[in-house]
Design a protein around this motif. Structure first.
Motif, short mmCIF file in Angstrom:
data_model
loop_
_atom_site.label_atom_id
_atom_site.label_comp_id
_atom_site.label_asym_id
_atom_site.label_seq_id
_atom_site.Cartn_x
_atom_site.Cartn_y
_atom_site.Cartn_z
N ARG A 62 0.78 -1.20 -0.12
CA ARG A 62 0.04 -0.13 0.02
C ARG A 62 0.92 1.30 0.09
O ARG A 62 1.95 1.28 0.71
CB ARG A 62 -0.79 0.14 1.24
CG ARG A 62 -1.89 1.02 1.26
CD ARG A 62 -3.07 0.81 2.15
NE ARG A 62 -3.83 -0.60 1.97
CZ ARG A 62 -4.66 -0.79 1.15
NH1 ARG A 62 -5.09 0.21 0.04
NH2 ARG A 62 -5.32 -1.75 1.15
N MET A 63 0.50 2.09 -0.71
CA MET A 63 1.29 3.46 -0.81
C MET A 63 0.30 4.48 -0.46
O MET A 63 -0.78 4.77 -1.16
CB MET A 63 1.75 3.72 -2.20
CG MET A 63 2.52 5.07 -2.43
SD MET A 63 3.45 5.31 -3.88
CE MET A 63 2.33 6.36 -4.71
N THR A 64 0.70 5.21 0.52
CA THR A 64 -0.12 6.63 0.87
C THR A 64 0.68 7.81 0.93
O THR A 64 1.99 7.82 1.16
CB THR A 64 -0.53 6.33 2.50
OG1 THR A 64 -1.22 5.27 2.92
CG2 THR A 64 -1.46 7.64 2.93
N VAL A 65 0.20 8.92 0.27
CA VAL A 65 0.73 10.10 -0.06
C VAL A 65 0.05 11.13 0.65
O VAL A 65 -1.20 11.34 0.46
CB VAL A 65 0.92 10.45 -1.62
CG1 VAL A 65 1.74 11.65 -1.71
CG2 VAL A 65 1.45 9.35 -2.25
N THR A 66 0.79 11.89 1.46
CA THR A 66 0.25 12.89 2.26
C THR A 66 0.95 14.28 1.86
O THR A 66 1.99 14.36 2.34
CB THR A 66 0.18 12.82 3.62
OG1 THR A 66 -0.57 11.41 3.93
CG2 THR A 66 -0.58 13.80 4.41
N GLU A 67 0.12 15.33 1.15
CA GLU A 67 0.77 16.60 1.19
C GLU A 67 0.99 17.20 2.42
O GLU A 67 0.09 17.24 3.22
CB GLU A 67 0.05 17.21 0.11
CG GLU A 67 0.98 18.50 -0.64
CD GLU A 67 0.83 19.80 0.37
OE1 GLU A 67 1.82 20.52 0.32
OE2 GLU A 67 -0.33 20.07 0.93
N ARG A 68 2.17 17.85 2.70
CA ARG A 68 2.40 18.30 4.11
C ARG A 68 1.87 19.68 4.45
O ARG A 68 1.43 19.84 5.73
CB ARG A 68 4.00 18.39 4.34
CG ARG A 68 4.66 17.22 4.25
CD ARG A 68 4.64 16.13 5.31
NE ARG A 68 5.04 16.85 6.68
CZ ARG A 68 5.87 16.37 7.35
NH1 ARG A 68 6.48 15.28 7.24
NH2 ARG A 68 6.42 17.09 8.35
N CYS A 69 1.71 20.46 3.69
CA CYS A 69 1.12 21.79 3.97
C CYS A 69 -0.57 21.49 4.08
O CYS A 69 -0.89 22.08 5.12
CB CYS A 69 1.15 22.73 2.75
SG CYS A 69 0.79 24.42 3.09
N SER A 70 -1.25 20.99 3.21
CA SER A 70 -2.71 21.00 3.16
C SER A 70 -3.15 19.55 4.06
O SER A 70 -4.32 19.91 4.39
CB SER A 70 -3.29 20.99 1.87
OG SER A 70 -3.01 19.68 1.26
N GLY A 71 -2.58 18.70 4.24
CA GLY A 71 -2.86 17.34 4.81
C GLY A 71 -3.66 16.58 3.98
O GLY A 71 -4.12 15.57 4.43
N LEU A 72 -3.77 16.91 2.68
CA LEU A 72 -4.57 15.98 1.44
C LEU A 72 -3.66 14.68 1.42
O LEU A 72 -2.45 14.79 1.43
CB LEU A 72 -4.66 16.89 0.25
CG LEU A 72 -5.49 18.04 0.12
CD1 LEU A 72 -5.28 18.64 -1.22
CD2 LEU A 72 -6.89 17.39 0.48
#
Length: 81
Positions: A62-72
């Motif tokens: 499983r790959m999870t990507v979280t954009e650090r500024c927005s938390g998306l």
């Protein structure tokens, strides 16, 4: 193998500028894979290397990507054969 990560705006276009993404790739047991870490997105895009070792278990990762500024955050699965 190279995995492409793209951060899109509300209109479906890659976001301008630089962003930081936390990429977490986990194996069948939920343990982080070597390529997990922080990646810089340029104009909303980044390339993440994914090189399973010969002794890595086959199955669904499983790959999870979280954009650090927005938390998306978004998630996908990777199949290792």
């Amino acid at each position: 193998e190279r995995l492409q990560v793209t951060l899109l705006d509300a209109a479906g276009k890659p976001v301008n500028g630089r962003q930081l993404a936390d990429v977490r790739i986990t194996d069948l047991a939920g343990q982080p894979h070597d390529e997990s870490g922080l990646y810089r997105l340029e104009r909303g895009r980044a390339t993440v290397p994914f090189r399973p070792a010969l002794n890595d278990a086959a199955g669904e990762y499983r790959m999870t990507v979280t954009e650090r500024c927005s938390g998306l955050s978004a998630q996908t699965r990777l199949v290792v054969k």
